[in-house]
Design an enzyme around this catalytic site. Structure first.
Site, PDB file in Angstrom:
ATOM      1  CG  HIS A  64     -24.720   8.261  -6.068  1.00  0.00           C
ATOM      2  ND1 HIS A  64     -25.729   7.564  -6.672  1.00  0.00           N
ATOM      3  CD2 HIS A  64     -23.868   7.329  -5.576  1.00  0.00           C
ATOM      4  CE1 HIS A  64     -25.493   6.257  -6.580  1.00  0.00           C
ATOM      5  NE2 HIS A  64     -24.383   6.093  -5.918  1.00  0.00           N
ATOM      6  CG  PHE A  91      -8.697 -11.916 -27.806  1.00  0.00           C
ATOM      7  CD1 PHE A  91      -8.468 -12.710 -26.682  1.00  0.00           C
ATOM      8  CD2 PHE A  91      -7.914 -12.116 -28.917  1.00  0.00           C
ATOM      9  CE1 PHE A  91      -7.467 -13.676 -26.673  1.00  0.00           C
ATOM     10  CE2 PHE A  91      -6.908 -13.070 -28.929  1.00  0.00           C
ATOM     11  CZ  PHE A  91      -6.683 -13.852 -27.807  1.00  0.00           C
ATOM     12  CD  GLU A 101      -8.655  -6.939 -26.705  1.00  0.00           C
ATOM     13  OE1 GLU A 101      -8.472  -6.598 -25.517  1.00  0.00           O
ATOM     14  OE2 GLU A 101      -7.784  -7.468 -27.401  1.00  0.00           O
ATOM     15  N   GLY A 129     -22.460   4.544 -15.698  1.00  0.00           N
ATOM     16  CA  GLY A 129     -22.863   3.943 -14.440  1.00  0.00           C
ATOM     17  C   GLY A 129     -22.017   2.709 -14.148  1.00  0.00           C
ATOM     18  CE  LYS A 140     -18.519  10.226  -2.504  1.00  0.00           C
ATOM     19  NZ  LYS A 140     -17.966   8.888  -2.814  1.00  0.00           N
TER      20      LYS A 140
END
Lengths: 619, 619
Positions: free
Chosen positions: A34, A389, A364, A120, A243
């Protein structure tokens, strides 16, 4: 406000240029990666590392060191390039990016000493950073945590879970930098370059927020310095970027996400970047001033409960008590809750050690990632919620597994035995989920003594551990001095005439014991195994029991029929020619009284007796 | 703005009082449940059902009917009481709440005809409501969707994922009502009664937002009527309420979450509530005016690809093409993406049928729950992302399972065979996760033909289905007319002299085929099974193959060793005395070239040949 000298600005601009060049070189050498996502962040990263951060390159994981979390993990090349600038990585190694023999993986993992948590999977870094910052505070340091986020990943709700809690807990050493390059992987982001919209969102969540041009080094340095000085609230720096900035052939263009530049294009880009160098030496690394305080055994502000081996107990309640006892001797133990502490009994830890308790509210995902940050500061976090949960954080748990994070999770209210609350509150797939986490330990105690032991085993084990607890009270099984081990099991009933071995754990151990007695009164002897260590599992002992009882096992579990205890037993003995029968929940359960549900779904004492008689051909 | 007559206000107040009384009665009869959470919402629910909504009580699931989603599912008693007021439930049945024989479960499930999605895991209702609203729009109706949220659940990030997308897509028929009673389960919420803070958050996410007193019926009615008229953005009504409102002994007090009132307290509360009745008849139910349009086969705006049975293909790409073909004949098929449509090839569906495509951006939880909402409007949503990122929505998938939702999920980039991107992008636990969803179908194709078939099978199946696809190109295996079935398998290589059966799927089928040929050249014959239907699995055919080849199977999977294909095979044949050996990924993988990784982690052709030779004792 002091003026930043031109020399420093030029120096940082040169660092940024080097980061871009190294990112291009590494990804073009790898043939993937990238570069454009790295280029948009290069100026931000240069200023964070060489003006804002105070850290010890030789001790990047000290609680005294400022931390950097690359939440947009796909920009790994710019991270590796920055650590090469620091001197921790050899520059030559950068071009081994993504090689099977290199720790410079496609996305960062803690195989590298300066990576605290694997990233990631987007949207997890701010939570991890929050955990790192809370950990630094517990260690008595004033270390900052800088988290670099992509703009696209702020669509992940977990970012806002972290934002809400950081503001609520006034974690003002947490600094988020959002790289707003306006382009996601497959198209423009929802908000494009509307940096004011990001700013409003952070402000509405209780943060201070600044917007800047992320390629104007003077603005970047100024914003980071202001953020360092902020008190009372965390700070977000929303940086408008392009970018592929600095790579003229691709800058700001779509369809260049996650693509290495062809060699010729890379060469042209590098030559152009080199033209921009001021050739000023990079600034020195700034070391941390303070030290972290030694952790001392804390004084409990509430009574430390004594383990009662004789009483019936709900293992969820036994968990709460065990955690309090553990906390009395181990100052590194911390606890996190998702607004169910009165059900999981984590409230007892909160009462005893309020300063080592984090109320995570109903969020959570954030709770689990905060725990990974705390673990990366050397703490031992115990995260608890209803087991079902915790599945909300399955991806965070997955990433914690990849991080080899030292977190402990306790899921209460497992299975149909919770009763009337109904299927949405019943964990019936949690064993499948947690068993599939690499290197995980999965423990499932059945009484107060085994729960206490499992909590101690989990704490002493380096790595991810999951404990499953039960809502209802169950009888005592073990004496207080019974020893337990990760990877062990207990043969709790046996005789020479046993005709079948029943393998149970947790609530089903009690059902199996009741079935044992009823069968015994009818003259049928069966062996009972408490398989409290579901992973690792004691294959040898299971095999020995099977061979002693006709080559057959019957597993009983309060879990769906896929991937749970029965599967664990099968995986352990399936290549040994043993026959494994299984009782498990095989349909979507309903609300109802716990004992009725255990029978209706075929895992209660009556169902076990019926199944054993059927298998043995006894009418 | 018209004035609401006093008579209507009194009538709605009476409805609210009845809802409170019924909620108390039901929970006290059950001995558990959430009367205080019901009481805080009673005025809101009364006005929603009997002033704001336009619905057909006999066709609550028609796209023309306004929908109500109780996101705070624990307030189920007030929902059931409201439908009793409507007349769909008998009032007498309310006191069977939570009985094993009653569909009035502890939290709502679609066993009830007026419940679109199961709730009870918090923070999912707004996403489901968004899906319902998008579905109504696709059906050409102007139906509204009212979602009642608890304040505590707004800590769940998925709420903000839904909020962001609803505003971005200008879904102005979506109305959120937040019941701000300031108390969570185990303590106060983060924001307490600061309704302005909630308002700011919704506004910053692009919503219109109103704050009201949630117990002032005139304010409630006015806000709902304004929300109905709103255009261009969704509307949030932030209502300040008191938990337990109308039950004086508990109103506003902590430690009354999820507790039924004792009988005497319930009687006192009911008597007091009855004193407040105006004794005005309840308002009539307002029916929807419009009708939904018939779905017609859509015209593709891009070329519909032809299935090429002979070419090597990546199954992820074959998925995209199959979806376009399916969409050409089935107007109910819609697709959702999480900003990876250029990797999953959902972009081809987006190009062909833009109006039936939902870009969900990087927010998988919301994406899955939106899909459940779309399914509840009679659509067939296909959700795709990297398989590992679907685990982000594990709890939403779990709830979709309980809902028996007709959603399809496609996870691409499964396993170590993705290569250089590294472990954070590799799904190695997805089979364990999706197999453990009750009633799920799990399919894992290996070439373009089987992918096309699996997509068709998934669409035709009523219920949740998961497809696993591969990143790399693989050879064609099947002819275009090969038939496939849910629960089937294919014996792709066999001979009379086969000494072992290899069971593979997806990428490992190709490795097994290569191993087969290498072994054959060495004079070793093995049978090869393509186990493309991982769940349900063809136990009979597996057993027959095993018995024909020495009573042994060898499974090979690009998945961790727990809960995946090997476990599925074991679960199918483990009680039949067959020996099952397994090759699977048994450590945290690294970045690297795909073929190198397959071998390094023991599931490539070389590893298979070695294992087969070892098992057969051939040196």
């Amino acid at each position: 406000m002091s003026v930043v000298p031109d020399g420093l600005i030029h120096s940082l601009e040169d660092v940024a240029t080097h980061l871009r060049i190294d990112s291009i070189r590494a990804t073009t050498a790898a043939g993937s990666g990238h570069p454009t996502s790295s280029a948009s962040a290069a100026d931000l990263v240069a200023a964070i590392f060489f003006d804002a951060m105070r850290f010890d390159p030789d001790a990047p994981r000290s609680p005294a060191s400022d931390r950097f979390v690359l939440s947009k993990g796909h920009a790994a090349p710019v991270l590796y390039a920055a650590w090469a600038e620091v001197g921790v990585i050899k520059r030559d190694d950068l071009t081994h990016l993504r090689d099977i023999g290199s720790d410079l993986e496609g996305h960062p993992t803690p195989r590298l000493p300066f990576v605290d948590v694997a990233t990631g999977s987007l949207g997890q870094g701010l939570s991890a950073g929050l955990g790192l910052a809370i950990g630094a505070r517990l260690a008595g340091t004033d270390a900052r945590v800088f988290v670099l986020l992509g703009d696209g990943e702020t669509a992940e709700g977990s970012v806002w879970e972290a934002a809400a809690l950081a503001a609520h807990d006034r974690v003002d050493k947490l600094i988020a930098i959002v790289d707003v390059n306006a382009l996601g992987q497959s198209g423009p982001t929802m908000l494009g370059h509307d940096v004011a919209a990001y700013q409003k969102r952070f402000v509405s969540f209780g943060w201070r927020a600044i917007t800047i041009d992320g390629h104007d080094m003077r603005q970047v340095v100024g914003a980071l310095r202001r953020a360092r000085r902020a008190r009372g609230a965390p700070v977000a720096i929303v940086a408008r970027t392009t970018k592929g900035q600095g790579i003229d052939e691709v800058a700001g263009r779509e369809n260049w996400h996650g693509k290495a530049l062809p060699a010729d294009m890379a060469e042209r880009a590098i030559r152009a970047l080199e033209q921009r160098l001021h050739h000023v030496p990079r600034p020195p690394i700034q070391r941390p001033r303070g030290k972290s305080r030694a952790m001392t055994p804390p004084a409990a502000t509430a009574t430390v409960p004594v383990l009662d081996a004789s009483a019936a107990a709900a293992t969820r309640e036994a968990y709460g008590d065990a955690l309090v006892r553990l906390g009395a001797t181990n100052p590194r133990v911390v606890a996190l809750d998702g607004d169910v502490k009165n059900s999981t009994y984590a409230e007892r830890f909160a009462a005893a050690y309020p300063e080592r308790f984090v109320e995570g509210f109903i969020a959570e995902q954030n709770m689990v990632s905060v725990a990974t940050g705390l673990a990366a500061q050397g703490l031992i976090p115990f995260v608890s919620s209803f087991a079902c949960f915790l599945s909300r954080a399955a991806d965070q748990v997955r990433m914690a597994g990849i991080s080899r994070s030292n977190i402990k999770l306790c899921g209460s209210h497992a299975g149909v035995s919770i009763g009337e609350d109904g299927p949405s509150q019943m964990a019936l797939e949690d064993l499948a989920l947690f068993r599939a986490i690499p290197e995980s330990v999965v423990l499932y105690p059945s009484d107060a003594v085994s729960t206490d032991a499992c909590v101690q085993l989990a704490a002493a084990h380096q790595g991810i551990a999951y404990l499953r607890t039960t809502r209802m009270k169950t009888d005592a099984v073990y004496a207080a001095d019974e020893p337990f081990a990760i990877g062990g099991l207990k043969v709790v009933r046996e005789s020479a005439g046993d005709r079948l071995t029943l393998v149970a754990a947790g609530i089903t151990l009690h059902e199996a014991l009741a079935a044992h007695d009823e069968l015994a009164s009818g003259g049928i002897a069966v062996r009972i195994i408490d398989c409290y260590s579901v992973k690792p599992i004691d294959a040898g002992a299971l095999l020995a029991a099977a061979r002693a009882t006709g080559g057959r096992l019957l597993t009983i579990e309060d879990h769906y029929a896929e991937g749970g205890l029965g599967a664990a037993v099968l995986e352990a003995v399936g290549d040994a020619g043993v026959v494994v029968h299984r009782l498990a929940v095989r349909e979507i359960p309903r609300s109802g009284a716990p004992k009725k549900l255990l029978e209706r779904y075929g895992i209660g004492r009556g169902a076990i007796v019926t199944k054993v008689r059927e298998l043995l051909g006894v009418s």
